[in-house]
Design an enzyme around this catalytic site. Structure first.
Site, PDB file in Angstrom:
ATOM      1  N   TYR A 141    -120.611 -33.083 -78.860  1.00 40.85           N
ATOM      2  CA  TYR A 141    -121.459 -33.451 -80.044  1.00 40.85           C
ATOM      3  C   TYR A 141    -121.790 -34.887 -79.874  1.00 40.85           C
ATOM      4  CZ  TYR A 141    -122.115 -33.815 -85.095  1.00 40.85           C
ATOM      5  OH  TYR A 141    -122.786 -34.178 -86.469  1.00 40.85           O
ATOM      6  N   ARG A 194    -136.327 -34.600 -85.866  1.00 42.21           N
ATOM      7  CA  ARG A 194    -135.623 -35.578 -85.930  1.00 42.21           C
ATOM      8  C   ARG A 194    -134.233 -35.432 -85.263  1.00 42.21           C
ATOM      9  NH1 ARG A 194    -132.127 -38.358 -88.316  1.00 42.21           N
ATOM     10  NH2 ARG A 194    -131.167 -36.454 -89.395  1.00 42.21           N
ATOM     11  N   LYS A 212    -123.058 -28.274 -82.419  1.00 45.30           N
ATOM     12  CA  LYS A 212    -122.640 -28.161 -83.932  1.00 45.30           C
ATOM     13  C   LYS A 212    -121.759 -27.081 -84.003  1.00 45.30           C
ATOM     14  CE  LYS A 212    -123.572 -30.673 -87.633  1.00 45.30           C
ATOM     15  NZ  LYS A 212    -123.988 -32.222 -87.883  1.00 45.30           N
ATOM     16  N   GLU A 283    -130.335 -28.667 -89.554  1.00 48.19           N
ATOM     17  CA  GLU A 283    -129.990 -29.673 -88.803  1.00 48.19           C
ATOM     18  C   GLU A 283    -131.199 -30.533 -88.521  1.00 48.19           C
ATOM     19  OE1 GLU A 283    -127.119 -32.360 -87.258  1.00 48.19           O
ATOM     20  OE2 GLU A 283    -126.897 -30.817 -88.658  1.00 48.19           O
ATOM     21  N   ASP A 284    -131.081 -31.562 -88.603  1.00 47.87           N
ATOM     22  CA  ASP A 284    -132.048 -32.642 -87.861  1.00 47.87           C
ATOM     23  C   ASP A 284    -133.444 -32.216 -88.001  1.00 47.87           C
ATOM     24  OD1 ASP A 284    -130.136 -34.050 -87.347  1.00 47.87           O
ATOM     25  OD2 ASP A 284    -129.906 -33.991 -85.044  1.00 47.87           O
ATOM     26  N   ASP A 306    -127.152 -30.390 -93.682  1.00 49.10           N
ATOM     27  CA  ASP A 306    -125.784 -31.406 -93.183  1.00 49.10           C
ATOM     28  C   ASP A 306    -126.356 -32.956 -93.465  1.00 49.10           C
ATOM     29  OD1 ASP A 306    -123.143 -31.910 -92.468  1.00 49.10           O
ATOM     30  OD2 ASP A 306    -123.968 -32.362 -90.341  1.00 49.10           O
ATOM     31  N   ASP A 307    -127.559 -33.162 -92.621  1.00 50.36           N
ATOM     32  CA  ASP A 307    -127.941 -34.473 -92.846  1.00 50.36           C
ATOM     33  C   ASP A 307    -128.105 -35.135 -94.130  1.00 50.36           C
ATOM     34  OD1 ASP A 307    -128.666 -34.458 -89.980  1.00 50.36           O
ATOM     35  OD2 ASP A 307    -130.104 -33.034 -90.376  1.00 50.36           O
ATOM     36  N   ASN A 462    -126.498 -42.591 -85.899  1.00 52.07           N
ATOM     37  CA  ASN A 462    -126.314 -42.221 -84.606  1.00 52.07           C
ATOM     38  C   ASN A 462    -127.692 -42.077 -83.700  1.00 52.07           C
ATOM     39  OD1 ASN A 462    -123.593 -41.460 -84.347  1.00 52.07           O
ATOM     40  ND2 ASN A 462    -124.035 -39.673 -86.009  1.00 52.07           N
TER      41      ASN A 462
END
Length: 621
Positions: A141, A194, A212, A283-284, A306-307, A462
């Site tokens: 991760y 992203r 993930k 995600e992203d 999750d973001d 991150n």
């Protein structure tokens, strides 16, 4: 029949009935994964080449005979502990040999070796990962997964997951049946727009979905045969990838507007048609789509982002921990002054969650929301966001400061971060900007004016190179009386005289596995704000008062399975309170409601998959 015989018969029937009740109760609490023989429809080399069922040298002689494996493996049978010992010895030796050269970091070498194990033997891979989670979580991760995604075309060896592209429009409903698993519990999907703070990586983003889900398995015990990484390829705006002949994705610019939404709609309809109870984690996705898609689907599908929601929950837990670290009760959170650097999906997600948390503590009415809103100052690339700015992002608008109020504080529209920190004197400086080094020496020096008895620096972006500052920089300028947290791991700082500056990694992995597991085991049809709030508060309360006063606001990753179990239980309890729990397998909603605290924890624990080799039994198709 005499009275004595009748009594004995009644007693025997009573004991038999009691055993059946206990058996029935135990069955409701027990997962089917790993506890019963597994039926397989393949033998010989086909078994050895299947990572789901391959045990390597751990196949017993009986199994070798049953599955036509005798002679295909060395004769010495090893148990899983011996296998791990061999692997770890080889890993240390191979780390340097696996490097491509000076530019290939050691972390990427470890990822390669672990990935090869994953390709061969999935059970052993997760056994190694769980046993060494502190060392290997940063490999599978963040931060190493960012490096993996940047190099994914060159690292690709074996397909893992599914790819849905703009070229597949009209075909997705049939495509989902190409995946071999009859049941999928968890999907992590990205469009690669992203990835972490690295921007548009196109199809390379599949690496984040894989990583993930590795943590869903390791931390939450989701069965690895029931997870599915997904990449939705709608093109890329990364010019380098568009020109790269080795790029594996569609070499066209990204779809936009209705065309884009139609692709995501088709994907969601397809996966929920085949697997009605699946959970989809987004995600992203870039900010402009993250919020729109969340609002579009959250009330009709089991999904969360999750973001937006996971990052927010981890940040809220850290902020509540910072309140505790000052020796104050968490109910004092609404008094905190917070400067937020970054107004993307993660930043706005944290702001919304923090405002809701404060408002709930203040009474959950309109006045409470207004009061909570006044505790935030948001700074983006253009500076302080006020109502005087033109074309404010609608998501950021609620947090735009009033111009007259700012004039009284000596601030104006577009004021720099250092100016805002200097004038506001915040309790918390929270970074979600993806701009490495944004918390410069000047900004940190300004934090010396904080009115807090123990100011907090949260450099949450991150991967590591995007962190707003390092732990060393924060402690060296502000001294030992601060709370420091970051999104990527940093080492604790030696402050001399036996003192340690604790670096708390506010990693999303503290929350998303427990949220996913809680959603699964509660049977809730949607993911509510209350469930996310319950998860964040559970994490915030996990640390002891003694630990928090030392500046430790997040637990060590080594406790991740216990943390996940407690968070899942908190999510289930909230689902029951909101009358959303539908139950799971033999545990229906009514039985779920009857469980006390201890029974609920046991229910969660017994439904967490563990990497143990099952007995394999061959059955011809």
């Amino acid at each position: 029949m005499g009275l004595g015989n009748k009594l004995r018969l009644t007693s025997a029937l009573s004991r038999m009935l009691h055993r059946r009740i206990l058996y029935s109760s135990a069955r409701s609490f027990t997962t089917t994964e790993g506890h019963r023989p597994t039926i397989v429809h393949k033998r010989s080399l086909d078994i050895l080449h299947d990572p789901w069922f391959n045990k390597g040298t751990a196949f017993t002689m009986t199994e070798r005979d049953r599955l036509d494996l005798r002679g295909l493996l060395p004769p010495n049978v090893m148990d899983s502990d011996q296998q791990i010992q061999r692997f770890m010895t080889d890993l240390k030796r191979l780390e340097e040999q696996a490097r491509d050269g000076p530019s290939d970091p050691n972390a990427l070498a470890k990822w390669r070796i672990l990935n090869r194990l994953h390709d061969r033997n999935e059970t052993m891979y997760y056994k190694v990962l769980i046993a060494n989670i502190e060392e290997y979580a940063p490999i599978v991760y963040t931060p190493t997964v960012g490096l993996v995604c940047q190099n994914y075309s060159g690292l690709f060896r074996r397909p893992r997951g599914m790819y849905f592209s703009a070229e597949d429009r009209g075909e997705m409903m049939s495509m989902v049946y190409n995946w071999p698993a009859e049941q999928v519990d968890m999907i992590v999907v990205t469009d690669g727009s992203r990835i972490l703070g690295l921007g548009d990586l196109g199809i390379h983003g599949i690496g984040i979905s894989v990583g993930k889900l590795d943590l869903y398995v390791a931390a939450a015990g989701i069965n690895p045969q029931r997870v599915l990484p997904v990449m939705i390829d709608v093109g890329t705006n990364n010019e380098k990838l568009l020109k790269d002949p080795m790029y594996l994705g569609l070499q066209q610019h990204r779809l936009e507007d209705d065309e884009y939404v139609e692709v995501i709609d088709e994907f969601m309809e397809a996966v929920f048609t085949r697997w009605p109870h699946v959970i989809v984690q987004f995600e992203d996705f870039q900010s402009k789509w993250a919020f729109k898609l969340l609002q579009r689907y959250r009330n009709s599908y089991r999904m969360f982002n999750d973001d937006v929601q996971g990052t927010a929950g981890v940040a809220i837990a850290g902020l509540l921990g910072a309140v505790r670290a000052q020796g104050r009760p968490m109910i004092d959170f609404p008094k905190m002054k917070i400067v937020v650097a970054g107004a993307g999906s993660a930043g706005i997600g944290v702001l919304n969650a923090a405002r809701k948390t404060m408002a709930r503590m203040l009474g959950n009415n309109e006045t409470a929301f207004d009061s909570a809103q006044s505790q935030f100052w948001v700074v983006d690339a253009q500076g302080l966001i006020t109502e005087g700015r033109e074309d404010i992002d609608p998501e950021a608008l609620p947090f735009a400061r009033k111009l007259k109020e700012m004039e009284r504080q000596g601030l104006k529209e577009g004021a720099s971060l250092v100016e805002v920190v200097r004038e506001v004197k915040p309790d918390v400086l929270l970074g979600l900007s993806a701009v490495g080094g944004l918390f410069s020496n000047e900004v940190l020096e300004a934090m010396k004016g904080s009115t807090s008895t123990r100011p907090a620096i949260f450099a949450m972006s991150n991967p590591t190179k995007n962190a707003e500052c390092t732990a060393q920089e924060a402690f060296s300028i502000l001294g030992d009386n601060i709370i420091f947290a970051s999104g990527s791991p940093f080492k604790n700082v030696d402050l001399g005289n036996g003192q340690v500056g604790h670096c708390n990694q506010g990693n999303n992995m503290y929350l998303f596995p427990g949220i996913g597991l809680g959603i699964l085991l509660s049977g809730t049809p949607i993911v509510s704000d209350g469930m996310l709030q319950a998860a964040a508060e559970c994490l915030a309360a996990y640390m002891s008062d003694e630990e928090v006063l030392k500046g430790i606001i997040y637990p060590p990753i080594s406790r991740i399975r216990d943390i996940t179990k407690r968070i899942a239980a908190a999510v289930i309890k909230e689902a029951i309170e909101e009358d959303l729990a539908g139950g799971y397998r033999e545990m229906d909603a009514r039985e779920l409601q009857k469980l006390n605290e201890e029974e609920l924890m046991q229910y969660v624990e017994n439904n967490m998959w563990s990497p143990e080799y099952p007995t394999l039994v061959y059955k011809d198709d």
